[in-house]
Design a protein around this motif. Sequence first.
Motif, short mmCIF file in Angstrom:
data_model
loop_
_atom_site.label_atom_id
_atom_site.label_comp_id
_atom_site.label_asym_id
_atom_site.label_seq_id
_atom_site.Cartn_x
_atom_site.Cartn_y
_atom_site.Cartn_z
N PRO A 7 0.85 -1.19 0.00
CA PRO A 7 0.00 0.00 0.00
C PRO A 7 0.88 1.24 0.00
CG PRO A 7 0.00 -1.04 2.16
CD PRO A 7 0.78 -1.93 1.25
N ASP A 8 0.36 2.32 -0.50
CA ASP A 8 1.14 3.55 -0.54
C ASP A 8 0.41 4.61 0.26
OD1 ASP A 8 3.32 5.07 -1.19
OD2 ASP A 8 2.47 5.78 -3.09
N ARG A 9 1.08 5.16 1.22
CA ARG A 9 0.52 6.25 2.02
C ARG A 9 1.67 7.11 2.51
NH1 ARG A 9 1.71 5.80 7.27
NH2 ARG A 9 1.78 3.80 8.32
N ASP A 10 1.35 8.29 2.97
CA ASP A 10 2.38 9.16 3.51
C ASP A 10 2.76 8.68 4.91
OD1 ASP A 10 2.45 10.78 1.29
OD2 ASP A 10 0.91 12.14 2.06
N PRO A 11 4.03 8.79 5.27
CA PRO A 11 4.44 8.38 6.62
C PRO A 11 3.89 9.32 7.68
CG PRO A 11 6.33 9.19 5.35
CD PRO A 11 5.15 9.19 4.44
N THR A 12 3.60 8.77 8.84
CA THR A 12 3.17 9.58 9.98
C THR A 12 4.36 10.40 10.47
OG1 THR A 12 3.78 7.90 11.59
CG2 THR A 12 1.53 7.78 10.68
N PRO A 13 4.15 11.39 11.33
CA PRO A 13 5.30 12.16 11.84
C PRO A 13 6.36 11.29 12.52
CG PRO A 13 3.26 13.32 12.31
CD PRO A 13 2.88 11.98 11.75
N ARG A 14 5.95 10.29 13.25
CA ARG A 14 6.91 9.40 13.92
C ARG A 14 7.68 8.57 12.90
NH1 ARG A 14 7.93 7.73 19.05
NH2 ARG A 14 8.54 5.56 19.34
N GLU A 15 6.98 8.07 11.89
CA GLU A 15 7.65 7.31 10.82
C GLU A 15 8.58 8.22 10.03
OE1 GLU A 15 3.90 4.26 10.21
OE2 GLU A 15 4.18 5.93 8.85
N ARG A 16 8.17 9.44 9.81
CA ARG A 16 9.01 10.42 9.10
C ARG A 16 10.29 10.68 9.89
NH1 ARG A 16 8.21 13.62 4.89
NH2 ARG A 16 6.04 13.03 4.68
N ALA A 17 10.18 10.76 11.22
CA ALA A 17 11.36 10.96 12.06
C ALA A 17 12.30 9.75 11.96
CB ALA A 17 10.94 11.20 13.51
N TYR A 18 11.72 8.55 11.90
CA TYR A 18 12.52 7.33 11.76
C TYR A 18 13.25 7.33 10.41
CZ TYR A 18 13.59 2.32 11.94
OH TYR A 18 14.23 1.11 11.95
N LEU A 19 12.53 7.69 9.35
CA LEU A 19 13.15 7.75 8.02
C LEU A 19 14.24 8.81 7.97
CD1 LEU A 19 9.97 7.41 5.77
CD2 LEU A 19 11.71 5.68 6.19
N ALA A 20 14.01 9.95 8.62
CA ALA A 20 15.01 11.02 8.63
C ALA A 20 16.28 10.56 9.36
CB ALA A 20 14.44 12.27 9.28
N ALA A 21 16.10 9.78 10.44
CA ALA A 21 17.26 9.26 11.17
C ALA A 21 18.03 8.27 10.29
CB ALA A 21 16.79 8.59 12.46
N LEU A 22 17.32 7.44 9.54
CA LEU A 22 18.01 6.52 8.63
C LEU A 22 18.76 7.30 7.55
CD1 LEU A 22 15.36 3.70 8.07
CD2 LEU A 22 17.45 3.58 9.42
N GLU A 23 18.14 8.36 7.05
CA GLU A 23 18.79 9.17 6.01
C GLU A 23 20.05 9.84 6.55
OE1 GLU A 23 17.20 12.06 2.56
OE2 GLU A 23 16.77 12.75 4.59
N ALA A 24 20.04 10.15 7.85
CA ALA A 24 21.21 10.79 8.47
C ALA A 24 22.34 9.80 8.70
CB ALA A 24 20.80 11.44 9.78
N GLY A 25 22.09 8.52 8.47
CA GLY A 25 23.15 7.54 8.59
C GLY A 25 23.06 6.62 9.79
N GLU A 26 22.05 6.79 10.64
CA GLU A 26 21.89 5.89 11.78
C GLU A 26 21.40 4.54 11.27
OE1 GLU A 26 19.92 7.18 15.41
OE2 GLU A 26 19.90 9.19 14.57
N LEU A 27 22.02 3.47 11.73
CA LEU A 27 21.58 2.14 11.33
C LEU A 27 20.45 1.62 12.22
CD1 LEU A 27 24.97 0.39 10.49
CD2 LEU A 27 23.20 1.16 8.90
N ARG A 28 20.46 2.03 13.47
CA ARG A 28 19.42 1.62 14.42
C ARG A 28 18.93 2.85 15.18
NH1 ARG A 28 18.52 -3.67 15.35
NH2 ARG A 28 20.04 -5.14 14.58
#
Length: 98
Positions: A7-28
């Motif tokens: 399914p395709d939907r926009d990420p929630t604010p918490r999911e967006r924060a998780y994705l932003a952390a991954l983009e910043a290079g955090e693995l966990r």
Amino acid sequence: MNFMPLPDRDPTPRERAYLAALEAGELRPSISGQAGNMCRKFGWCEAVFHLPDGSQKTRSELPSQMDSIAVIKAGYRAIGYCLTPRGRAALARPAAKK
């Protein structure tokens, strides 16, 4: 097993924060739990494995016939997650205003 489209939907604010952390290079990222589960469910992130030779590969770089048991038997160890192209696209979309 039947093919189930993601399914395709926009990420929630918490999911967006998780994705932003991954983009910043955090693995966990410390933001995990449901946000991390949903990111994997929607295909926004994928596992990163540490191989016995010291290199790292993402799940999509491993042979497609390797299931979870074959990954363990090969000595690969999951060390975190990284964004997929789908995750980068979801993060690039503007956040929905409510």
